[in-house]
Scaffold this active site. Structure first.
Site, PDB file in Angstrom:
ATOM      1  CE  LYS A  14      43.699  40.311  43.233  1.00  0.00           C
ATOM      2  NZ  LYS A  14      42.971  38.985  43.270  1.00  0.00           N
ATOM      3  CE  LYS A  38      46.124  38.983  39.586  1.00  0.00           C
ATOM      4  NZ  LYS A  38      45.100  38.113  40.104  1.00  0.00           N
TER       5      LYS A  38
END
Length: 338
Positions: free
Chosen positions: A202, A262
Site C-alpha cells: 500500500k 493499492k
C-alpha cells in the site's frame, strides 16, 4: 522504394482474428466477469444515503441499505463486499476506541449484510483512520505512529469484526507484524476460518483524497506532534518496487491468505511482479481517486464512460490480478451481464 506485393509475404495476417465480434470473443486472452469484482462500499449511521461530493454516483449507505446492497450483490454475481465506515466525529478519539465496539456501526452492518445474503463474502478494513480524530491509521506517540501499540488495537478490532461475521479481515494500516498478530489471535479464538487479505503493498499515494472525504477522515498536514503531516512513515514510497516484494513475502510468512496492491492502475507493474513472484491470489484496489478521474473525464465528454470503466477493470485481470476492489462493481456487473 517499391513495396513488394502482399502475395510475396508470409500469409500471416493478425487482423483475421479481429474481423468480427464472434472471433474476437473466441480468442480473447483476458475475460472479466462479475466474479472478479469486490464491491467497495461506505456505510454510515442513520437513515438514507449521503452523496460523496468528490465521487459522483457514490453515496454512504445506511445499515438497512447495506443489507439491501448485499442482496443486490448476490443477484449480480458479485462475490464479496468491502465495507468502510463513516464515523461521527464526536465518537472519535486519539486511539480510535470506537473501532472496537461490538455494537458499533461496522458490527451491525456486517451482521445485517450476512443475514440478508449469507452467500456474499464480507471484507472489513482493519485500520484506525476512520475512527481517530487525527486521521492516522495508528496510535500517535511523541510525533510517531507507535507500531506495537497500534497492532494491539488492530488485533482487538479484527477480532470484533470476525465475531460479528466478517469473512475476510483486510489490514490496511501497514504496521509491521500485524498479519502475524491477527492470524495468531484468530487461531487462539477458534476463528481459524476467517481469512486475511493483506494490504501488503500500500503506497503513500495522492489518489486517496476522495476516500478521505467519503469516510470523514481527520485532516492531515498540520505537522504537529498530535497530527503528523502525512503517512509516509508507514505507507510505501511510490518510487519503490523491490520493497513491495519484501512486504508481500513478510505478510505471506505471517499467515496472509491473499495479497492486495493499492492503488491500482498506477501500480500494475507491482501487481504483475507480485503475481509472478508468489503465485498467491493477488488483488488490486481501484481507489477513490481512480474512480473520480474516470467519472470526471466522462462527465466532461472526454471519455466514453462505460468503455473506460470496463477497459480499466480489464487491465487488472490482464496484469494477473485475481480480482479488483472497486466502487464500479455493481455498475460493471450490470454491464458484463448485459
Amino acid at each position: 522504394m517499391t513495396r513488394a506485393p502482399l502475395a510475396s509475404y508470409p500469409a500471416l495476417r493478425l487482423r483475421r482474428l479481429r474481423q468480427a465480434d464472434w472471433i474476437r470473443r473466441l480468442v480473447r486472452e483476458t475475460v472479466l466477469t462479475p466474479a472478479d469484482l469486490i464491491w467497495s462500499m461506505v456505510i454510515h449511521e442513520g437513515e438514507g444515503q449521503v452523496p460523496v461530493g468528490s465521487m459522483p454516483g457514490i453515496a454512504r449507505l445506511s445499515v438497512k441499505e447495506a443489507a439491501a446492497a448485499a442482496r443486490q450483490a448476490k443477484a449480480l454475481g458479485i462475490p464479496a463486499i468491502a465495507v468502510f465506515p463513516h464515523i461521527d466525529g464526536a465518537k472519535k478519539d486519539a486511539q480510535g476506541t470506537v473501532a472496537l465496539d461490538p455494537d458499533g456501526l461496522v458490527a451491525r452492518a456486517v451482521k445485517a449484510m450476512k443475514d440478508a445474503a449469507p452467500e456474499v463474502g464480507i471484507m472489513c478494513d482493519v485500520a484506525l483512520d476512520p475512527f481517530t480524530e487525527h486521521g492516522h491509521d495508528g496510535i500517535v506517540q511523541s510525533g510517531r505512529i507507535d507500531n506495537d501499540a497500534t497492532v494491539e488495537q488492530l488485533v482487538a478490532q479484527g477480532l470484533m469484526q470476525a465475531r460479528a461475521g466478517c469473512d475476510i479481515l483486510a489490514p490496511s494500516d501497514m504496521m509491521d507484524g500485524r498479519c502475524g498478530a491477527l492470524r495468531q489471535a484468530l487461531e487462539t479464538e477458534g476463528l481459524q476460518d476467517v481469512m486475511i487479505m493483506s494490504y501488503a503493498a500500500k503506497y503513500a499515494s495522492a489518489f486517496y483524497g476522495p476516500y478521505r472525504e467519503a469516510i470523514g477522515s481527520g485532516t492531515l498536514g498540520t505537522g504537529s506532534i498530535e497530527n503528523p503531516a502525512d503517512k509516509k512513515t508507514y505507507q510505501m514510497d511510490p518510487a519503490n518496487s523491490d520493497e513491495a516484494l519484501r512486504e508481500v513475502a513478510l505478510d505471506i510468512a505471517e499467515g496472509a491468505d491473499m495479497i492486495m496492491v493499492k492503488p491500482g492502475l498506477p501500480y500494475l507493474d507491482i501487481v504483475r511482479r507480485v503475481v509472478e513472484a508468489f503465485a498467491l491470489p493477488t488483488f488490486a484496489f481501484q481507489v477513490s481517486g481512480e474512480y473520480a478521474m474516470l467519472i470526471a473525464a466522462a462527465q466532461n465528454g472526454w471519455l466514453d464512460e462505460e468503455r473506460a470503466i470496463l477497459e480499466s477493470l480489464g487491465a487488472f485481470k490482464r496484469a494477473g490480478a485475481a480480482g479488483v476492489i472497486t466502487y464500479f462493481a455493481p455498475r460493471a456487473a450490470r454491464m458484463l451481464g448485459a
